[in-house]
Design a protein around this motif. Structure first.
Motif, mmCIF file in Angstrom:
data_model
loop_
_atom_site.group_PDB
_atom_site.id
_atom_site.type_symbol
_atom_site.label_atom_id
_atom_site.label_comp_id
_atom_site.label_asym_id
_atom_site.label_seq_id
_atom_site.Cartn_x
_atom_site.Cartn_y
_atom_site.Cartn_z
ATOM 1 N N LEU A 142 0.837 -1.095 -0.007
ATOM 2 C CA LEU A 142 -0.029 0.000 -0.152
ATOM 3 C C LEU A 142 0.863 1.230 -0.024
ATOM 4 N N VAL A 143 0.743 2.266 -0.883
ATOM 5 C CA VAL A 143 1.471 3.417 -0.987
ATOM 6 C C VAL A 143 0.397 4.394 -0.801
ATOM 7 N N THR A 144 0.435 5.317 0.432
ATOM 8 C CA THR A 144 -0.346 6.405 0.784
ATOM 9 C C THR A 144 0.133 7.573 -0.025
ATOM 10 N N VAL A 145 -0.668 8.484 -0.398
ATOM 11 C CA VAL A 145 -0.340 9.606 -0.948
ATOM 12 C C VAL A 145 -1.090 11.056 -0.471
ATOM 13 N N ASP A 146 -0.460 11.632 -0.124
ATOM 14 C CA ASP A 146 -1.253 13.190 0.532
ATOM 15 C C ASP A 146 -1.881 12.820 1.685
ATOM 16 N N ASN A 147 -1.583 11.628 2.452
ATOM 17 C CA ASN A 147 -2.041 11.137 3.889
ATOM 18 C C ASN A 147 -1.117 10.082 4.278
ATOM 19 N N GLY A 148 -1.271 9.790 5.547
ATOM 20 C CA GLY A 148 -0.783 8.778 6.147
ATOM 21 C C GLY A 148 0.151 8.913 7.429
ATOM 22 N N VAL A 149 0.814 10.006 7.648
ATOM 23 C CA VAL A 149 1.442 10.169 8.734
ATOM 24 C C VAL A 149 0.687 10.244 9.977
ATOM 25 N N ALA A 150 -0.679 10.533 10.053
ATOM 26 C CA ALA A 150 -1.430 10.517 11.152
ATOM 27 C C ALA A 150 -2.237 9.062 11.304
ATOM 28 N N GLY A 151 -2.012 8.273 10.452
ATOM 29 C CA GLY A 151 -2.634 6.982 10.286
ATOM 30 C C GLY A 151 -2.106 5.801 11.195
ATOM 31 N N LEU A 152 -1.677 6.243 12.672
ATOM 32 C CA LEU A 152 -0.927 5.268 13.480
ATOM 33 C C LEU A 152 -1.948 3.890 13.652
ATOM 34 N N GLU A 153 -3.321 3.941 14.006
ATOM 35 C CA GLU A 153 -3.901 2.867 14.427
ATOM 36 C C GLU A 153 -4.048 1.938 13.109
ATOM 37 N N ALA A 154 -4.492 2.635 11.896
ATOM 38 C CA ALA A 154 -4.579 2.089 10.636
ATOM 39 C C ALA A 154 -3.504 1.140 10.223
ATOM 40 N N ILE A 155 -2.222 1.648 10.227
ATOM 41 C CA ILE A 155 -0.990 1.313 9.660
ATOM 42 C C ILE A 155 -0.532 0.457 10.497
ATOM 43 N N THR A 156 -0.588 0.466 11.818
ATOM 44 C CA THR A 156 -0.393 -0.600 12.707
ATOM 45 C C THR A 156 -1.110 -1.988 12.463
ATOM 46 N N TYR A 157 -2.350 -1.749 12.211
ATOM 47 C CA TYR A 157 -3.162 -2.905 11.910
ATOM 48 C C TYR A 157 -2.679 -3.492 10.482
ATOM 49 N N ALA A 158 -2.172 -2.785 9.600
ATOM 50 C CA ALA A 158 -1.845 -3.285 8.406
ATOM 51 C C ALA A 158 -0.634 -4.139 8.482
ATOM 52 N N LYS A 159 0.288 -3.480 9.476
ATOM 53 C CA LYS A 159 1.466 -4.112 9.867
ATOM 54 C C LYS A 159 1.413 -5.730 10.425
ATOM 55 N N GLU A 160 0.423 -5.353 11.223
ATOM 56 C CA GLU A 160 0.191 -6.940 11.973
ATOM 57 C C GLU A 160 -0.446 -7.713 11.061
ATOM 58 N N GLN A 161 -1.180 -7.309 9.910
ATOM 59 C CA GLN A 161 -1.535 -8.433 8.903
ATOM 60 C C GLN A 161 -0.622 -8.581 8.005
ATOM 61 N N GLY A 162 0.740 -8.090 8.066
ATOM 62 C CA GLY A 162 1.684 -8.521 6.938
ATOM 63 C C GLY A 162 1.666 -7.549 5.975
ATOM 64 N N LEU A 163 0.976 -6.420 5.804
ATOM 65 C CA LEU A 163 0.867 -5.587 4.526
ATOM 66 C C LEU A 163 1.595 -4.585 4.771
ATOM 67 N N ASP A 164 2.722 -4.214 3.912
ATOM 68 C CA ASP A 164 3.686 -3.037 3.915
ATOM 69 C C ASP A 164 2.935 -1.913 3.452
ATOM 70 N N VAL A 165 3.211 -0.694 4.264
ATOM 71 C CA VAL A 165 2.661 0.753 3.612
ATOM 72 C C VAL A 165 3.905 1.547 3.808
ATOM 73 N N ILE A 166 3.879 2.153 2.488
ATOM 74 C CA ILE A 166 4.871 3.253 2.355
ATOM 75 C C ILE A 166 4.085 4.479 2.512
ATOM 76 N N VAL A 167 4.216 5.302 3.270
ATOM 77 C CA VAL A 167 3.592 6.654 3.499
ATOM 78 C C VAL A 167 4.240 7.679 2.692
ATOM 79 N N THR A 168 3.719 8.399 1.964
ATOM 80 C CA THR A 168 4.144 9.769 1.216
ATOM 81 C C THR A 168 2.889 10.961 1.772
ATOM 82 N N ASP A 169 3.675 11.870 2.408
ATOM 83 C CA ASP A 169 2.834 12.811 2.825
ATOM 84 C C ASP A 169 3.501 14.040 3.218
#
Length: 765
Positions: A142-169
């Motif tokens: 998952l690559v976020t654009v114009d959002n993501g730095v405030a997504g602590l809960e959702a991105i923590t969940y993604a990491k727990e599910q094995g989904l890598d997230v690249i944040v661009t914000d």
């Protein structure tokens, strides 16, 4: 009385020492050079870099923290044929960021799609429920654009599910960053990127630059749209993005943009930052405000011309609907504000108010009232909406400590989104009023409006406009220059526009005729049309192109119409005495040398005001006009700018009489010069005056007029008659006109009776 919405504050222009030197070297006007230097471009090298960005204006994208890590992860995903989802946002910056990232990944052969959150169902930014759906649908990166730095809960969940997230914000950094695989942010606490103010589209552009290993010129049009629409600073790298991007927008091959141009009536070869801000951005924003914004990215990226036309028409229709809804809700909201006066912050709520436009409505309320506003829609027992603020009130801080009363809340200094129970609306109003007092909003000055300088109407021409255009594109950090316009006569004033809510002024100064427009002044129009000659205003300069003709015009940013309450006291003086300067009031001088001489003799609490062309609008208790102006225009200019409760006039001058030589006296001197051909100047002046029965100063004036008319020449003190001179009206020479102006001053200000003079001054103050 109509007061300005802003405090008109003259820009501190730099000392003139180096201005002329820099201006000459760069071929710029002194005015434009002064503006540049005042804005920090204070060397020839800096100005060159600012005015003409190059490819070197784009920084190495790998200077962004985590960029190398992000690129390597994307390359692995492409090689391993992982499914990538670009997760964007529903405003223009979010749509263009998504389009840039999506197209860059497509160019690299990635298996990629995009997702734009639904404003009404998903809210802003990372969403745990949406992430879960994307995982189910096969997203592996998952690559976020114009959002993501405030997504602590959702991105923590993604990491727990094995989904890598690249944040661009690019938004405000929280105290704790999310546990993303990589966080690309120009203000990353561990980074050292040279420019901190990239937009979301700008950050996506830098990612594309790193992925494609070159400056991605194909994305400059999208990057300019996002950068300009998001109101980030148009300096440094953003200026390069905007300047090159505007050229790209003029030459774009994107069917969606071309379809939008056509529907909006735009000439694709005349796209400016104003076009983006006021025509293109509202149409793109309307998509996400009125419905799901997913089609916004499709509009920007489709290669199908038929589909582009279809989507552009939809955007056009949604924008028209958005405008209609905004007008309706704004009218209703203003009526509610009027029924509940006395608040420092306005909180208004209504049923069936479209949540997608409440931020715009809140901004309209702030514009009309000068106060912060929160606008809420009532539904299902809740009140949900948006707030907008003023510089003097930190909206986020005001509400952050009261989250126990809020169902949801987020925002920053100038804006917020908030949801409360309907039963807590009154509590929200109390909280905001109390916090406003704590922040001393009731003591705050109105917002300052930076004014470059004062201009005479006759100085406004196409050459000046072309000079100022070199500073474009304008925006945050490089604001459109504003000027206080002086020395004009209002020829006509009328209401214009579909709803007669705009003002059109026809102004004149000599041969100069210019139109001035003030938009959105419906409530003030009755007063403005009743006394248009008394309108004072600040405006930007623009070009008006109509039927092949190009003319300058003025776009009024702020205006005022003051009541006339000045009490005029006539105390004309033939000599200066100490008793004239005993009171601690403001003493005004037209002659700076006289002011310098008398300043040390004024009382300690007195003010010394020298009238020059940079005089700003000033309210005073009492003003004493000490000396005579050089001409009546100079005095009228002062009376429009300085608004005293009491005006005391001395009009001191040594010369109580000013005479213009008669035609016969001009003839005597002409014949004498014709006879003698040459005289020594100034040695023979007294003899010439005596021969012609003139005072010395009269003879001197005649010789000045003859010199300006070409009837005589002067070389090394020898004044020679010019027999070959062409006929010339003596009345047109500067010296003759100056003397006639002095004569008018004496007749009007010294020779008139007191009542006539009082009426003359009152009519112009």
């Amino acid at each position: 009385m109509i007061t300005p919405k802003y405090e008109w504050k003259k820009q501190d222009l730099p000392e003139k020492e180096n201005i002329d030197e820099i201006a000459t070297e760069l071929g710029l006007s002194p005015l434009v050079t002064e503006i540049l230097v005042a804005r920090g471009q204070d060397t020839v090298a800096k100005i060159k870099r600012f005015l003409e960005p190059t490819s070197e204006s784009f920084y190495d994208p790998y200077q962004l923290f985590d960029m190398q890590r992000a690129i390597e992860r994307i390359q692995d995903a492409i090689v391993n044929e992982e499914h990538i989802t670009v997760y964007g946002d529903y405003d223009v910056d979010g749509l263009t960021s998504t389009a840039i990232m999506y197209e860059a990944l497509l160019q690299l052969g990635a298996d990629v799609d995009y997702y734009i959150p639904d404003r009404f169902q998903d809210g802003y930014g990372p969403n745990k429920a949406v992430y879960a759906r994307l995982l189910e649908q096969g997203t592996e990166l998952l690559v976020t654009v114009d959002n993501g730095v405030a997504g602590l809960e959702a991105i923590t969940y993604a990491k727990e599910q094995g989904l890598d997230v690249i944040v661009t914000d690019h938004h405000e950094l929280p105290a704790q960053l999310p546990p993303a695989y990589a966080v690309i942010h120009p203000r990353h606490p561990k980074g050292d990127y040279p420019f901190a103010d990239l937009s979301g589209a700008g950050v996506a552009f830098k990612m594309a630059q790193a992925m494609l290993e070159e400056i991605p010129e194909d994305f400059l049009d999208l990057a300019a749209l996002g950068t300009i629409a998001d109101l980030v600073s148009l300096t440094d790298e953003n200026r390069a993005l905007a300047k090159f991007g505007l050229v790209a927008l003029e030459n774009t091959l994107r069917p969606g943009l071309l379809a939008l141009y056509e529907l909006a009536g735009l000439n694709e070869k005349e796209i400016t930052e104003q076009t983006v801000g006021f025509t293109l951005a509202p149409r793109l924003n309307a998509i996400g405000r009125m419905q799901h914004a997913q089609i916004g990215v499709e509009l920007l990226t489709t290669l199908d011309e038929e589909r582009a036309q279809e989507l552009a028409k939809k955007a056009q229709a949604l924008n028209a609907k958005r405008q209609e809804i905004v007008e309706k809700i704004t009218t209703e909201a203003l009526a509610k504000v009027a029924k509940a006066p006395g608040h420092l912050v306005d909180v208004v709520a209504g049923t069936d108010w479209h949540e997608g436009v409440l931020g715009i409505v809140a901004s309209r309320l702030v514009e009309k009232t000068g106060r912060p506003a929160v606008v809420l829609n009532l539904a299902n027992g809740e009140a949900k909406g948006s707030g907008r603020s003023v510089e003097a009130f930190h909206l986020f801080d005001a509400l952050d400590g009261h989250r126990e009363f809020l169902e949801s809340f987020g925002g920053h200094h100038m804006a917020c989104g908030v949801t409360v129970l309907q039963t807590n609306i009154e509590k929200l109003q109390q909280i905001l009023d109390t916090e406003a007092k704590h922040q001393k909003l009731d003591q705050a000055k109105v917002q300052a409006l930076a004014i470059v300088s004062s201009l005479s109407l006759s100085e406004v021409d196409l050459n000046l406009l072309d000079e100022l255009a070199k500073l474009a594109p304008f925006g945050t950090g490089n604001e459109l220059p504003l000027f206080e316009i002086n020395d004009h006569q209002v020829v006509s004033a009328k209401a214009i526009g579909k709803n007669n809510d705009h003002l059109r002024l026809e102004l004149k100064n000599g041969a100069t005729e210019i139109t001035a427009l003030a938009f959105g002044v419906k409530e003030e129009l009755p007063e403005l049309l009743q006394a248009p000659a008394d309108i004072q205003f600040v405006a930007s300069l623009a070009k008006n192109e109509w039927r092949g003709q190009v003319k300058p015009q003025l776009l009024i940013k702020d205006l005022s119409l003051a009541e006339k309450h000045a009490k005029v006291v006539i105390e004309r003086k033939v000599k200066l005495t100490q008793e004239m300067f005993l009171r601690p009031v403001t003493y005004g001088f037209f002659n700076p040398q006289l002011a310098q001489k008398l300043r040390p003799h004024l009382p300690a609490l007195a003010q010394c005001l020298v009238f020059d062309k940079n005089l700003t609008t000033t309210d005073l208790d009492e003003l004493v006009l000490v000396d005579l102006p050089a001409n009546l225009t100079q005095l009228e200019f002062v009376l429009k700018r300085v608004r005293p409760k009491t005006m005391r006039v001395h009009f001191y001058t040594k010369k109580q009489e000013v005479l213009l030589p008669t035609r016969a006296e001009f003839g005597k001197v002409y014949k004498l010069m014709q006879r003698y051909q040459k005289i020594t100047f100034p040695a023979d002046l007294a003899a010439l005056a005596k021969t012609c029965a003139l005072e010395d100063d009269q003879a001197l004036l005649i010789l000045k007029v003859f010199f300006e008319a070409g009837f005589v020449t002067i070389n090394k003190g020898i004044l020679s008659f010019n027999a070959s001179a062409k006929a010339h009206r003596l009345e047109d020479t500067p010296s003759y006109q100056s003397q006639r102006a002095k004569q008018q001053v004496v007749a009007t200000l010294l020779k008139s009776d007191e009542e006539t003079l009082k009426h003359w001054l009152s009519a112009r103050s």
